[in-house]
Write a protein that holds these residues in place. Structure first.
Motif, PDB file in Angstrom:
ATOM      1  N   CYS A 126      11.549   1.162 -32.516  1.00  0.00           N
ATOM      2  CA  CYS A 126      11.325   1.490 -31.112  1.00  0.00           C
ATOM      3  C   CYS A 126      10.326   2.638 -30.980  1.00  0.00           C
ATOM      4  O   CYS A 126      10.476   3.686 -31.605  1.00  0.00           O
ATOM      5  N   GLY A 127       9.286   2.436 -30.194  1.00  0.00           N
ATOM      6  CA  GLY A 127       8.319   3.478 -29.910  1.00  0.00           C
ATOM      7  C   GLY A 127       7.329   3.770 -31.016  1.00  0.00           C
ATOM      8  O   GLY A 127       6.601   4.751 -30.951  1.00  0.00           O
ATOM      9  N   SER A 128       7.237   2.917 -32.041  1.00  0.00           N
ATOM     10  CA  SER A 128       6.338   3.231 -33.159  1.00  0.00           C
ATOM     11  C   SER A 128       4.871   3.085 -32.785  1.00  0.00           C
ATOM     12  O   SER A 128       4.020   3.719 -33.379  1.00  0.00           O
ATOM     13  N   GLY A 129       4.569   2.233 -31.824  1.00  0.00           N
ATOM     14  CA  GLY A 129       3.176   2.047 -31.425  1.00  0.00           C
ATOM     15  C   GLY A 129       2.399   1.101 -32.314  1.00  0.00           C
ATOM     16  O   GLY A 129       1.241   0.806 -32.055  1.00  0.00           O
ATOM     17  N   LEU A 130       2.997   0.628 -33.401  1.00  0.00           N
ATOM     18  CA  LEU A 130       2.295  -0.303 -34.285  1.00  0.00           C
ATOM     19  C   LEU A 130       2.285  -1.685 -33.648  1.00  0.00           C
ATOM     20  O   LEU A 130       3.243  -2.085 -33.006  1.00  0.00           O
ATOM     21  N   VAL A 131       1.196  -2.419 -33.822  1.00  0.00           N
ATOM     22  CA  VAL A 131       1.081  -3.757 -33.260  1.00  0.00           C
ATOM     23  C   VAL A 131       0.668  -4.733 -34.349  1.00  0.00           C
ATOM     24  O   VAL A 131       0.061  -4.360 -35.347  1.00  0.00           O
ATOM     25  N   ASP A 132       1.021  -5.998 -34.128  1.00  0.00           N
ATOM     26  CA  ASP A 132       0.598  -7.045 -35.049  1.00  0.00           C
ATOM     27  C   ASP A 132      -0.867  -7.367 -34.793  1.00  0.00           C
ATOM     28  O   ASP A 132      -1.301  -7.440 -33.641  1.00  0.00           O
ATOM     29  N   ASP A 133      -1.631  -7.562 -35.865  1.00  0.00           N
ATOM     30  CA  ASP A 133      -3.017  -7.983 -35.701  1.00  0.00           C
ATOM     31  C   ASP A 133      -3.054  -9.491 -35.451  1.00  0.00           C
ATOM     32  O   ASP A 133      -2.014 -10.144 -35.374  1.00  0.00           O
ATOM     33  N   GLU A 134      -4.247 -10.068 -35.304  1.00  0.00           N
ATOM     34  CA  GLU A 134      -4.354 -11.496 -35.018  1.00  0.00           C
ATOM     35  C   GLU A 134      -3.860 -12.377 -36.154  1.00  0.00           C
ATOM     36  O   GLU A 134      -3.643 -13.569 -35.978  1.00  0.00           O
ATOM     37  N   CYS A 135      -3.620 -11.779 -37.320  1.00  0.00           N
ATOM     38  CA  CYS A 135      -3.078 -12.513 -38.462  1.00  0.00           C
ATOM     39  C   CYS A 135      -1.554 -12.407 -38.528  1.00  0.00           C
ATOM     40  O   CYS A 135      -0.931 -12.944 -39.433  1.00  0.00           O
ATOM     41  N   GLY A 136      -0.962 -11.674 -37.579  1.00  0.00           N
ATOM     42  CA  GLY A 136       0.484 -11.528 -37.552  1.00  0.00           C
ATOM     43  C   GLY A 136       1.009 -10.443 -38.467  1.00  0.00           C
ATOM     44  O   GLY A 136       2.199 -10.399 -38.763  1.00  0.00           O
ATOM     45  N   VAL A 137       0.154  -9.544 -38.932  1.00  0.00           N
ATOM     46  CA  VAL A 137       0.552  -8.464 -39.833  1.00  0.00           C
ATOM     47  C   VAL A 137       0.699  -7.171 -39.031  1.00  0.00           C
ATOM     48  O   VAL A 137      -0.238  -6.757 -38.338  1.00  0.00           O
ATOM     49  N   CYS A 138       1.868  -6.559 -39.135  1.00  0.00           N
ATOM     50  CA  CYS A 138       2.116  -5.319 -38.406  1.00  0.00           C
ATOM     51  C   CYS A 138       1.154  -4.237 -38.883  1.00  0.00           C
ATOM     52  O   CYS A 138       1.070  -3.946 -40.073  1.00  0.00           O
ATOM     53  N   ASP A 139       0.403  -3.664 -37.952  1.00  0.00           N
ATOM     54  CA  ASP A 139      -0.582  -2.621 -38.233  1.00  0.00           C
ATOM     55  C   ASP A 139      -1.618  -3.076 -39.271  1.00  0.00           C
ATOM     56  O   ASP A 139      -2.164  -2.282 -40.015  1.00  0.00           O
ATOM     57  N   GLY A 140      -1.854  -4.386 -39.306  1.00  0.00           N
ATOM     58  CA  GLY A 140      -2.795  -4.948 -40.278  1.00  0.00           C
ATOM     59  C   GLY A 140      -4.239  -4.724 -39.876  1.00  0.00           C
ATOM     60  O   GLY A 140      -4.548  -4.290 -38.758  1.00  0.00           O
ATOM     61  N   GLY A 141      -5.124  -5.020 -40.793  1.00  0.00           N
ATOM     62  CA  GLY A 141      -6.550  -4.823 -40.573  1.00  0.00           C
ATOM     63  C   GLY A 141      -7.241  -5.981 -39.893  1.00  0.00           C
ATOM     64  O   GLY A 141      -8.443  -5.937 -39.654  1.00  0.00           O
ATOM     65  N   GLY A 142      -6.512  -7.050 -39.595  1.00  0.00           N
ATOM     66  CA  GLY A 142      -7.104  -8.185 -38.907  1.00  0.00           C
ATOM     67  C   GLY A 142      -7.751  -9.172 -39.868  1.00  0.00           C
ATOM     68  O   GLY A 142      -7.619  -9.082 -41.080  1.00  0.00           O
ATOM     69  N   ALA A 143      -8.451 -10.115 -39.290  1.00  0.00           N
ATOM     70  CA  ALA A 143      -9.116 -11.161 -40.061  1.00  0.00           C
ATOM     71  C   ALA A 143     -10.137 -10.526 -41.002  1.00  0.00           C
ATOM     72  O   ALA A 143     -11.017  -9.793 -40.578  1.00  0.00           O
ATOM     73  N   ALA A 144     -10.007 -10.814 -42.290  1.00  0.00           N
ATOM     74  CA  ALA A 144     -10.880 -10.182 -43.278  1.00  0.00           C
ATOM     75  C   ALA A 144     -11.564 -11.181 -44.202  1.00  0.00           C
ATOM     76  O   ALA A 144     -12.463 -10.806 -44.948  1.00  0.00           O
ATOM     77  N   TYR A 145     -11.152 -12.453 -44.141  1.00  0.00           N
ATOM     78  CA  TYR A 145     -11.786 -13.441 -45.005  1.00  0.00           C
ATOM     79  C   TYR A 145     -13.067 -13.926 -44.326  1.00  0.00           C
ATOM     80  O   TYR A 145     -13.036 -14.450 -43.223  1.00  0.00           O
ATOM     81  N   GLU A 146     -14.207 -13.742 -44.990  1.00  0.00           N
ATOM     82  CA  GLU A 146     -15.477 -14.175 -44.405  1.00  0.00           C
ATOM     83  C   GLU A 146     -15.779 -15.606 -44.838  1.00  0.00           C
ATOM     84  O   GLU A 146     -15.862 -15.912 -46.022  1.00  0.00           O
ATOM     85  N   CYS A 147     -15.954 -16.471 -43.851  1.00  0.00           N
ATOM     86  CA  CYS A 147     -16.241 -17.887 -44.099  1.00  0.00           C
ATOM     87  C   CYS A 147     -17.730 -18.089 -44.363  1.00  0.00           C
ATOM     88  O   CYS A 147     -18.543 -17.186 -44.170  1.00  0.00           O
ATOM     89  N   TRP A 148     -18.093 -19.311 -44.750  1.00  0.00           N
ATOM     90  CA  TRP A 148     -19.474 -19.670 -45.073  1.00  0.00           C
ATOM     91  C   TRP A 148     -20.427 -19.392 -43.918  1.00  0.00           C
ATOM     92  O   TRP A 148     -21.589 -19.098 -44.115  1.00  0.00           O
ATOM     93  N   ASP A 149     -19.902 -19.481 -42.666  1.00  0.00           N
ATOM     94  CA  ASP A 149     -20.766 -19.301 -41.499  1.00  0.00           C
ATOM     95  C   ASP A 149     -20.784 -17.865 -40.979  1.00  0.00           C
ATOM     96  O   ASP A 149     -21.371 -17.578 -39.945  1.00  0.00           O
ATOM     97  N   GLY A 150     -20.126 -16.952 -41.706  1.00  0.00           N
ATOM     98  CA  GLY A 150     -20.099 -15.554 -41.308  1.00  0.00           C
ATOM     99  C   GLY A 150     -18.926 -15.188 -40.418  1.00  0.00           C
ATOM    100  O   GLY A 150     -18.707 -14.014 -40.142  1.00  0.00           O
ATOM    101  N   SER A 151     -18.169 -16.177 -39.956  1.00  0.00           N
ATOM    102  CA  SER A 151     -17.002 -15.871 -39.120  1.00  0.00           C
ATOM    103  C   SER A 151     -15.888 -15.306 -39.988  1.00  0.00           C
ATOM    104  O   SER A 151     -15.849 -15.529 -41.197  1.00  0.00           O
ATOM    105  N   LEU A 152     -14.993 -14.571 -39.357  1.00  0.00           N
ATOM    106  CA  LEU A 152     -13.861 -13.974 -40.070  1.00  0.00           C
ATOM    107  C   LEU A 152     -12.579 -14.694 -39.693  1.00  0.00           C
ATOM    108  O   LEU A 152     -12.344 -14.992 -38.519  1.00  0.00           O
ATOM    109  N   THR A 153     -11.746 -14.976 -40.697  1.00  0.00           N
ATOM    110  CA  THR A 153     -10.456 -15.609 -40.469  1.00  0.00           C
ATOM    111  C   THR A 153      -9.391 -14.880 -41.280  1.00  0.00           C
ATOM    112  O   THR A 153      -9.701 -14.044 -42.128  1.00  0.00           O
TER     113      THR A 153
END
Length: 176
Positions: free
Chosen positions: A4-31
């Protein structure tokens, strides 16, 4: 983190306080995962390649979907073609009644639903040169409308950020 009240949020990958999409695909997009990268031909071949709450009509008539919600019903119009039949996919597996020739309607008399997830919503046998889906209406099992759109690979543009308003990289229009 369920604190309660930690302020941490899940990133778009579902990881609490994660760094977000980090895998770079062939087209330059991140997943989040390599398996989420688009096909190197640029063609969408799997519903899991779509952004959340999107539909996509393939050249063979499959309507692909990706959703984070249960789907209790749907309606859309096929542009540029006449639908001879509509069946199968996850809607068919869920026991949906599917009908229509240009506007396709799918629902369940028993209250069944499918999703959340991604895959083939329904398979269409189309006469003519269908160019896409318009007038999309998708609802949850309670009949509440879900915000869906038709994916256009030619218009796809990654918008970096997080849709959580408390995140340091908040952007309400973020797609990645």
């Amino acid at each position: 983190d369920d604190v309660c009240g930690s302020g941490l949020v899940d990133d778009e990958c579902g990881v609490c306080d994660g760094g977000g999409a980090a895998y770079e695909c062939w087209d330059g997009s991140l997943t989040c995962l390599e398996s989420e990268c688009p096909d190197e031909s640029g063609d969408i071949t799997d519903g899991c390649q779509l952004p959340n709450n999107n539909l996509y009509l393939t050249s063979d008539g499959s309507v692909l979907y990706n959703t984070s919600d249960e789907i209790g019903g749907f309606q859309f119009t096929v542009e540029g073609g006449v639908v001879n039949s509509a069946n199968g996919g996850d809607a068919g597996s869920a026991g949906f009644t599917i009908s229509g020739t240009s506007t396709i309607l799918g629902f369940s008399f028993s209250g069944a639903s499918f999703g959340p997830g991604c895959g083939v919503m329904v398979n269409l046998n189309i006469e003519g040169s269908a160019t896409g889906l318009i007038d999309i209406v998708v609802s949850d099992p309670s009949g509440n409308q879900l915000s869906f759109e038709s994916y256009d690979a030619n218009d796809a543009e990654d918008i970096l950020g997080c849709t959580n308003s408390t995140a340091c990289n908040f952007n309400e229009d973020a797609t990645v």
